[in-house]
Every structure is written in C-alpha cells, then in structure tokens.
Scaffold this active site. Sequence first.
Site, PDB file in Angstrom:
ATOM      1  CD  GLN A  50       2.470  -4.234  -2.681  1.00 42.11           C
ATOM      2  OE1 GLN A  50       2.865  -5.110  -1.918  1.00 42.11           O
ATOM      3  NE2 GLN A  50       3.287  -3.444  -3.350  1.00 42.11           N
ATOM      4  CB  CYS A  93       6.776   0.231  -2.610  1.00 41.40           C
ATOM      5  SG  CYS A  93       5.122  -0.462  -2.505  1.00 41.40           S
ATOM      6  CD  GLU A 136       5.342  -6.103   1.734  1.00 42.31           C
ATOM      7  OE1 GLU A 136       4.229  -5.849   1.218  1.00 42.31           O
ATOM      8  OE2 GLU A 136       6.412  -5.786   1.194  1.00 42.31           O
TER       9      GLU A 136
END
Length: 179
Positions: A50, A93, A136
């Site tokens: 991310q 998210c 995750e």
Amino acid sequence: MIRPLVILPDPVLRQVSEPVERVDDDLRKLADDMLETMYDAPGIGLAAIQIGIPRRMLVIDLSRDDEPNDPHVFINPEIVATGEQPNVHEEGCLSIPDYYAEVERPASVTVRYIDRDGERQEIAADGMMATCLQHEIDHLNGVLFIDHLSRLKRDMVVRKFRKLAVRDKDKAPPTRMVG
Ligand code: NI
C-alpha cells in the site's frame, strides 16, 4: 517518514508481494515508516504494497485513541489454520478511501510470521485482529476487500475510483502562466 499511499485503481495493488529475505535495520526502518503512515492516515492496518513496496510485510495497531500505541509487525505472515465459524465485520481500506462494506471471513485464524527482531512467532487471533490479519494478508496476494463483495458492488466501487483518478489527472498544473 510518512509515505504516499497507493490508491485504487492503481495496478500496483494487484501485485503479489515477495517474501522478505532478511530482517535488518533497513526493514525495521520500513516498518517504522509503515506505522507512521498508518497512524497519520489514520488506519489500524497497512501492508507494504500500500506504499508501493511489494514485500510480504504488514503492520497492525488495534489500540483505541485513549490507549497507548500497540504496534505489531508481521513479516512473511502465513495463515496456517482458520476457524469454522464465520464472522461479519464492516471493513474499509486506506487504498479505497471513504468506502466501507460488510465482509464475511472466518472468525478466527492462526498466523505464523517473523517479528521485527527476526524471531518466528505464531498468533491465534479472533475478533478484530483476525479480520485485520486476513484483510492485510489478502493485500500481500493482490486481493482487496472489495473482491469479497458481489461483482455488482465491486464494479461500482472500481468505476467510481477510476472516475476520481481521471478527474485528478485533469487537475494537472496549468502549463500557461497567467500572472
Ligand atoms: Ni486495506
């Protein structure tokens, strides 16, 4: 250091992350950056992909605002067992800002991982920790929580974020100087 977040529909989010080979000071620095970025966002979990780094590492902190920080670093995490009981949690998210939806996942999981000192660990998690770990670890495999929704809902979200991305591109700095 706070790092920029990768946002849907960036294809980087679909990449499968590679295992971490060595736990050293550079990796611990990356974990600190991930935690700082997550706290700043703010969020309760963040995978390295991310922030654009395709390594199998994630950070989680489930402490409440009125509690001291409780950072956890999971390196090369692997789900080795899942409970039979399902559980539904509302998820969001950091790579899909301001969108939330209920997702059903196993209520408990056992995860093997390496900690920030390079030690092998195992955690039997339930509740929010179980949901967060699964969310995750999905990221490390290029999977997003919207992939667990109906195709209709998922397509709607992806379309919306594609439009937003195009609009941001249109906002490129002016090429003509008007003084
Ligand atoms: Ni996420």
